[in-house]
Motif scaffolding. Sequence first.
Motif, short mmCIF file in Angstrom:
data_model
loop_
_atom_site.label_atom_id
_atom_site.label_comp_id
_atom_site.label_asym_id
_atom_site.label_seq_id
_atom_site.Cartn_x
_atom_site.Cartn_y
_atom_site.Cartn_z
N GLN A 77 0.84 -1.19 0.00
CA GLN A 77 0.00 0.00 0.00
C GLN A 77 0.88 1.25 0.00
OE1 GLN A 77 -2.25 1.07 3.60
NE2 GLN A 77 -4.09 1.06 2.32
N VAL A 177 -0.87 7.63 -9.33
CA VAL A 177 -0.74 6.93 -8.06
C VAL A 177 -0.96 7.89 -6.91
CG1 VAL A 177 0.87 5.65 -6.58
CG2 VAL A 177 0.79 5.19 -9.03
N ASN A 178 -1.73 7.45 -5.90
CA ASN A 178 -2.04 8.30 -4.76
C ASN A 178 -1.80 7.54 -3.46
OD1 ASN A 178 -3.35 10.81 -5.99
ND2 ASN A 178 -4.52 9.17 -6.97
N GLN A 181 -3.30 3.90 -2.10
CA GLN A 181 -3.55 2.99 -3.22
C GLN A 181 -2.71 1.73 -3.05
OE1 GLN A 181 -3.14 4.90 -7.00
NE2 GLN A 181 -3.03 2.98 -8.15
#
Length: 368
Positions: A77, A177-178, A181
Motif C-alpha cells: 500500500q 498513483v495516490n 492505493q
Amino acid sequence: MTKRMLIMLGGVLALIVVLGVGFFLHIQKLIASAPKPGPQTVSTAVAKQEEWQPQLNSVGTLSAVHGVDVSSEVAGQVRNVAFKSGQDVRAGEVLVQLNADSDLAQLRALQAAAELAATTLKRDRAQLAAQGVSQAQVDADAADLKSKTAQVAQQAALVAKKTIRAPFSGRVGITSVNPGQYLNPGDKIVTLQTIDPIYVDFSLPQRQIGQVRMGQAVSLKSDAFGAEVFRGRINAISPKIDPATRNVQVEATIANPKRKLLPGMFANTTIDVGSKQRHLTLPQTAITYNPYGSTVFIVKQGKNGLEAQQSFVTTGDTRGDQVAILSGIKEGQEVVTSGQLKLKTGTPVTVNNSVQPANSPNPTPQEH
C-alpha cells in the motif's frame, strides 16, 4: 450532249468556283481580323552559381538516452508519493514509499535471532576449548548463524524494495498513483526519461554509408520549434543493413539543455558531407518534371520581343527551395519560375517579378 447543256454545266461550275473563292476570302478576312493572343505573364529568375554544401537529409525519431516506466517489484500500500508530476529527479531519489511496518517488524525479529545465534556460537566455542561440547555442535552453531544472517539480509532487501527510488536522473511524467492505493508487482507508477542529451534515430540508404562516420556533426530541426537548430554528433552506426529497405540505422546524440525536444517526436536531420561546391541554382518551381525528362523555359529575345524557349536540364540535389542544375542551362540565363503551364517554344512572354516564388536554401515556416 447538246451545246445548250454544256453551256449550262459550265455556268454551274463557274458559279461554284466564284462561291468557293468568295468563301475562302471571307474566312481569310475573319482570321486576319481575329484578335491575336497577347504575351503570357511570367516571373523569372537568373541562373547563378552559389556555394553548395553537400548534405544528407533524413527524418528521424527522438528517443531518451534512458527511459523507463518505474514500477514496484513487490506488492504494498502506498504510504507516500514523494514527487510531483513533471518534476526533475536525481538518481537514488525516493519516489514512492510503500507501507513496510510488518516487514520491519519481521526484520527486527530475524535480527534478534541472528544475534542469539552469534552468542550461542561464541559460548560453544569457549566450551569447545574446555572440551565441554563437541566440534559438531560448534559447526552446527556456525551454520545456524549463517542461515540467520542470510534471512536478515533477505528481509532487509524486501524492506528496501518498499522504498521505490529513481534508477537514474531525469524527468518524471504524469502519475495517477495516490497515497493509500494498493500496488501489485509490476504496476506502473510513473515514466522517467533522461532527455538531456537526447537521441535521434534515423536511416540512410546504403549508398550513403561511406559518407558518414562516428563523431560526425548532425543538425536537427523540429516543426515544433520552427527554424531553431539543435546540434549533436553521431554516436552509433548499425553494423547491419535492413534487408527489406537496404537502409542503415544511425543514432546521434543531440544537446537538449532547455529540454525542448521530447522522446517520440519526429525531426528532420541534416549531415554536412564533403567540401563545399559551387552549382548553378534555380527555385524548384522553375523545373517541370516529366516522364521523358526535366525541362525549363528560358526567356530569350525574339523577332517581336521576349519569347519562351523550352530546354531539357539535368537536376542534382535539392536544398530547401532550391535545386542544383548540372547541365542544360548556362549562368546568367533568365529562366521562368512561374506561369509555365501556358508556354511552349516561341510563346511571347512579358516578365513581372513583383511576386517571386520561394528561393531560400533554409526555408522557415510561414505560420507564426
